[in-house]
Design a protein around this motif. Structure first.
Motif, short mmCIF file in Angstrom:
data_model
loop_
_atom_site.label_atom_id
_atom_site.label_comp_id
_atom_site.label_asym_id
_atom_site.label_seq_id
_atom_site.Cartn_x
_atom_site.Cartn_y
_atom_site.Cartn_z
N LYS A 1 2.40 1.83 -3.29
CA LYS A 1 1.22 2.28 -4.33
C LYS A 1 1.07 3.82 -3.99
O LYS A 1 0.78 4.40 -5.00
N LEU A 2 0.91 4.21 -2.49
CA LEU A 2 0.79 5.72 -2.29
C LEU A 2 1.87 6.56 -2.87
O LEU A 2 1.78 7.47 -3.40
N VAL B 1 3.55 9.91 -9.47
CA VAL B 1 2.97 10.16 -11.00
C VAL B 1 2.29 11.42 -10.71
O VAL B 1 2.27 12.15 -11.79
N GLY B 2 1.45 11.64 -9.70
CA GLY B 2 0.74 12.89 -9.53
C GLY B 2 1.46 14.16 -9.59
O GLY B 2 1.46 15.36 -10.31
N PHE B 3 2.78 13.86 -9.01
CA PHE B 3 3.84 15.08 -8.74
C PHE B 3 4.08 15.76 -10.26
O PHE B 3 4.18 16.93 -10.35
N GLY C 1 -2.59 8.54 -3.55
CA GLY C 1 -1.38 9.19 -3.42
C GLY C 1 -1.39 10.23 -4.71
O GLY C 1 -0.84 11.57 -4.51
N LEU C 2 -2.05 9.84 -6.04
CA LEU C 2 -2.18 10.75 -7.02
C LEU C 2 -2.95 11.94 -6.61
O LEU C 2 -2.41 13.02 -6.72
N ASP D 1 0.87 -1.26 -0.02
CA ASP D 1 0.11 -0.09 -0.03
C ASP D 1 0.90 1.38 0.13
O ASP D 1 0.55 2.19 -0.75
N GLY E 1 4.03 5.63 -5.16
CA GLY E 1 4.12 5.55 -6.73
C GLY E 1 2.83 6.51 -7.19
O GLY E 1 3.27 7.41 -8.18
N GLY E 2 1.65 6.65 -6.57
CA GLY E 2 0.74 7.44 -7.17
C GLY E 2 0.99 8.86 -6.80
O GLY E 2 0.86 9.57 -7.58
N SER E 3 1.72 9.17 -5.75
CA SER E 3 2.13 10.67 -5.50
C SER E 3 3.30 10.99 -6.50
O SER E 3 3.03 12.06 -6.82
N MET F 1 -4.75 2.71 -3.31
CA MET F 1 -3.88 3.75 -2.86
C MET F 1 -3.02 4.18 -3.60
O MET F 1 -2.60 5.43 -3.40
N PHE F 2 -3.11 3.69 -4.93
CA PHE F 2 -2.41 4.61 -5.96
C PHE F 2 -3.11 5.98 -6.23
O PHE F 2 -2.59 7.21 -6.25
#
Lengths: 700, 188
Positions: free
Chosen positions: A12-13, A19-21, B5-6, A9, A15-17, B1-2
């Motif tokens: 993933k968090l 990408v979002g960055f 984060g995004l 998790d 990774g998502g951050s 969770m991805f």
């Protein structure tokens, strides 16, 4: 629903951050802002902020006196430029003048009076008060050994007349100018016609031909804008311009005809032209002036047939006759000589030989020739023939006080040093920056930098009418600096000659009052380009207000007449026997650019324009002809050692086909901020010239 | 969770980042353009923001200009008293924070744009002449320049012609009008 976070998790968090960055402005904005941040480091000085205003003044970095339009932010000037339509400078402002407002912030600016103890590398600089400096200088005057000289490199100012009067008060007091004087021809002519108080000028605007012996007419001579506008870049100009010079200078390149005379051969060439005019073409140009020493002059020039003079001058007889022929048929002509900014003055007899051609051709007192000017109001009867430092006997000065004003021409320390009493002679330099002369002085007193004080701009060399303007301050006065006139007056008062200490403003106002009383001429105002006759100004205050707005007074032209009698200086011309140069081998010839012969006189920020430009080769190089270089075994860009009897200097070779074989040309000016000057290698001869020095080039 | 984060990164980047990047400062005086340029005083922009005969802009006027009318307080407002007592009487300049201030190495001639191209002031500066009080001055903590240079939208996308004063705006406008310029036309 699981309540605990697994490692997966978190990944993933993150990774998502991550990408979002990249879909936010953060990385791109930070990149942009960081690049701008690098422009704003604290060491980079920011421009001051405030209201922008325009003011007018005049440049005093050299006697050219170019008018200046300054732009200021609040109280701070940030841009200078010329004033188009100005009757003196015609919109011109040179590269050095463009940065004149930087000089107050020069890294070599002096902060307090100093005394220099010892010499060379062991010299110690000790700060002292201005009063202590005055007392030390006054003590030298009271000693009574030797003479006391005031050296003024910008004669003709109101303060110059004051210096002259002060020097007269002291026993053995001398008022002298620098050796390199642009008005050398006019000086010689004043003596020749026996009118030492006669102000003279050149009527370039109405002449048909200019024959210049070495005068850098298109490189800052006189009021630079005047000749730039008249001669430069005008293929259809009505003036025939012939430049006699041993090197292919910028002026020579732009002349209609360049006569490449041998170094030191100018006198022989002038006399051979005189020979053609007198012996081969008599009567082509007639003069009403009676020449007192014509018989002995003819006797001298009889020896200088173009063929006989060829060995010394290096000029083909046909070319000599061609130039003489052109002079003889020109309706009006001007013949003049002048010093090189680095190479210094010509020999006195050469100056006389050149000046005498004007009398032979009947150029003096004629439109388009050498013209008489009205006296500057308030200077009637004052001699314009001022002795220069060359005329001071060697080892005779116990005290030499040097005014801060610059002529723009080099003054080698050796030319001053030889005038001092050995061991006891003291030099007091009044200077805004630690220049090459101040570095050798015993006492250095800080003077106001350009644009920090009110100064006058007197008549420029060769002007066809007298002028007077003011350089008004653009910067606040620096409290650490000392007014030069007040300092000199203070010294003389302490030496036992009671006199009131003047304010510079009072000297200038006095001259303004004289101009107002004469009621001649017009005043030009740069702010609106208008002119007004002085006669229309009822009150002096009206005139002063206009001058304080950087207005310039231009005198009326004077009615011309040829002088009744004159001498051609035959006795002086007879004194020299053969060619000046006898030694074979390499000859070091220094040259320079007016205003750019001293590192302390140029804004360091101008390095790209004035010190590193390929158009103006910098100090630190020596130019050789390819043949000379081959004989010396050196190649282009190689570091070599240049030897003279005065020392050795490491320089970079520049191969240049325009350089004469057997000659090493080096530009005057310090190498770097504290580097040596090529002037240190030059011989200063007994006649006060330093144009040629025997030298040797070898591999470093 | 991805997705979380995004979303977190997008929220921080688009909402939090500008609030951290820019610091708010107030102007020294709450000057009303609306009062001066409106019917009450009836002044034109050029009465204070002087363009000389050649079209050169002389910057924000100094206190001396204010003193022409405000040598004594006009009215009894706190701002008026501050102007006279703190700046006009001691001849002290107002430390205005200039929204459109460019780096020192960028040279912008108002003469070419206002006098020659006849571009109205508001084209670049916006409807500032109608403001009741100066906007809050937001300064970029990294560059030291006003937020107006980048523009109010952190994305850099302008919704009005006067939003943003970066070099790309200059280049785009010049290209639109067929102007081709070299570096040293603007960067001295």
């Amino acid at each position: 629903m699981p309540t605990h976070l697994t490692r997966r998790d978190i990944l993933k968090l993150v990774g998502g951050s991550a990408v979002g960055f990249f879909f936010t402005p953060v990385p791109w904005k930070l990149l942009d802002d960081t690049s701008i941040w690098t422009q704003n480091w604290s060491k980079i000085p920011p421009l001051p902020r405030g209201e922008r205003t325009t003011r007018y003044s005049a440049c005093t970095l050299c006697p050219g006196g170019c008018a200046v339009r300054a732009q200021l932010v609040g109280p701070m000037p940030y841009s200078l430029r010329g004033v188009s339509g100005h009757p003196v400078s015609r919109g011109f402002l040179c590269a050095v003048g463009l940065a004149g407002h930087h000089m107050a912030f020069h890294p070599l600016r002096l902060a307090s009076p100093v005394r220099v103890d010892g010499a060379g590398d062991e010299a110690k600089v000790v700060p002292i008060s201005a009063d202590a400096a005055m007392r030390m200088a006054a003590a030298k005057i009271r000693e009574g050994n030797g003479s006391v000289a005031l050296l003024d490199c910008q004669p003709g100012r109101a303060v110059s007349a004051y210096y002259e009067d002060l020097a007269r008060m002291i026993e053995n007091g001398l008022y002298v100018t620098a050796a390199s004087r642009e008005d050398s021809t006019l000086q010689a002519l004043r003596s020749m016609i026996g009118e030492e108080s006669a102000p003279l000028g050149f009527d370039f605007e109405n002449t048909s031909m200019i024959l210049s012996f070495g005068a850098p007419l298109l490189d800052g001579w006189g009021s630079p804008g005047r000749l730039e506008r008249l001669l430069k870049g005008k293929p259809d100009r009505s003036v025939r311009f012939v430049q006699v010079e041993h090197r292919q200078s910028r002026t020579a390149l732009q002349a209609d005809l360049w006569v490449p005379v041998n170094p030191g051969g100018e006198r022989a060439l002038a006399l051979s032209i005189a020979h053609v005019l007198l012996m081969e073409r008599p009567g082509r140009r007639t003069s009403a002036t009676t020449i007192a020493d014509m018989a002995s002059y003819k006797e001298t020039v009889a020896r200088y047939t173009p063929e006989a003079a060829r060995a010394e001058s290096g000029i083909e007889p046909a070319l000599v006759r061609q130039v003489a022929e052109e002079l003889s048929i020109a309706p009006a002509s001007i013949v003049l000589s002048g010093p090189d900014a680095g190479g210094g003055p010509m020999e006195r007899d050469t100056e006389y030989a050149v000046a005498g051609l004007n009398l032979l051709l009947g150029n003096v007192g004629k439109k388009g020739g050498v013209v008489f000017l009205h006296e500057m109001p308030g200077t009637a009867g004052r001699s314009h023939v001022v002795r220069d430092i060359r005329d001071v006997p060697d080892h005779s000065l116990n005290l030499l006080i040097i005014d801060p004003a610059s002529s723009g021409y080099a003054v080698p320390w050796k030319s001053l040093e030889r005038k001092l009493c050995p061991g006891t002679g003291m030099v007091v330099s009044l200077a805004a920056t630690m220049d090459e002369i101040a570095a050798h002085a015993d006492i250095v007193v800080p003077a106001p930098a350009p644009y920090e004080s009110l100064q006058d701009v007197p008549t420029q060399t060769g002007a066809s009418a007298a002028t007077f303007g003011l350089s008004t301050p653009l910067l606040p006065a620096d409290k650490r600096s000392v007014d030069p006139a007040s300092f000199v007056a203070g010294v003389i008062r302490l030496a036992g000659f009671p006199l009131p200490v003047p304010q510079c403003d009072d000297l200038l106002k006095e001259r303004g009052r004289m101009i107002h009383a004469e009621r001649r001429g017009t005043i030009y105002q740069p702010a609106d380009g208008s002119t007004v006759r002085v006669a229309e100004l009822a009150q002096f205050d009206e005139l002063w207000t206009k001058l304080a707005g950087a207005g310039v007074w231009v005198d009326d032209p004077k009615e011309q007449h040829e002088p009744a009698e004159a001498s051609l200086g035959a006795s002086m011309l007879q004194s020299r026997g053969g060619p000046r140069r006898a030694d074979p081998g390499l000859l070091l010839i220094p040259y320079g650019y007016k205003r750019a012969v001293s590192g302390a006189a140029i804004s360091p920020i101008l390095s790209k324009l004035s010190q590193e430009s390929a158009l103006r080769p910098g100090a630190g190089t020596v130019a050789l002809h390819p043949v000379t270089a081959a004989l010396s075994g050196v190649v282009d860009a190689e570091c070599v050692l240049l030897d003279t009897t005065n020392g050795t200097m490491k320089l970079a070779v520049r191969i240049d086909r325009s350089v004469r074989p057997g000659v090493a040309e080096a530009v005057a000016g310090p190498i770097g901020r504290h580097g040596a000057d090529i002037m240190d290698l030059c011989d200063v001869r007994e006649d006060g010239t330093w144009r040629m020095t025997n030298a040797n080039v070898r591999k470093a | 969770m991805f997705g979380s984060g995004l979303a977190l990164a997008l929220f921080a980047g688009w909402y939090g980042f500008p609030r951290i990047l820019y610091r708010s400062e107030t102007q020294p005086l709450q000057f009303s353009h609306a009062v001066h340029a409106g019917e009450k005083a009836g002044m034109a922009c050029g009465d204070c923001h002087v363009l000389d005969a050649a079209g050169r802009f002389h910057g924000i006027p100094g206190t001396a200009k204010c003193a022409e009318c405000h040598s004594a307080p006009l009215g009894d407002s706190k701002e008026e008293k501050m102007l006279v007592d703190d700046y006009v009487t001691p001849s002290k300049e107002l430390p205005w924070r200039v929204y459109s201030r460019q780096p020192d190495n960028a040279y912008f001639p108002h003469a070419a744009h206002v006098a020659l191209a006849k571009i109205p002031c508001a084209e670049c500066h916006g409807p500032y002449g109608q403001s009741e009080a100066p906007r809050v001055y937001e300064v970029n903590r990294i560059t030291g320049y006003s937020r107006d240079i980048w523009g109010p939208n952190i994305s850099g996308i302008a919704s009005h012609p006067w939003e943003g004063m970066k070099m790309d705006r200059c280049v785009t406008c010049h290209a639109t009008h067929g102007r081709r310029d070299g570096c040293i036309d603007c960067h001295k």
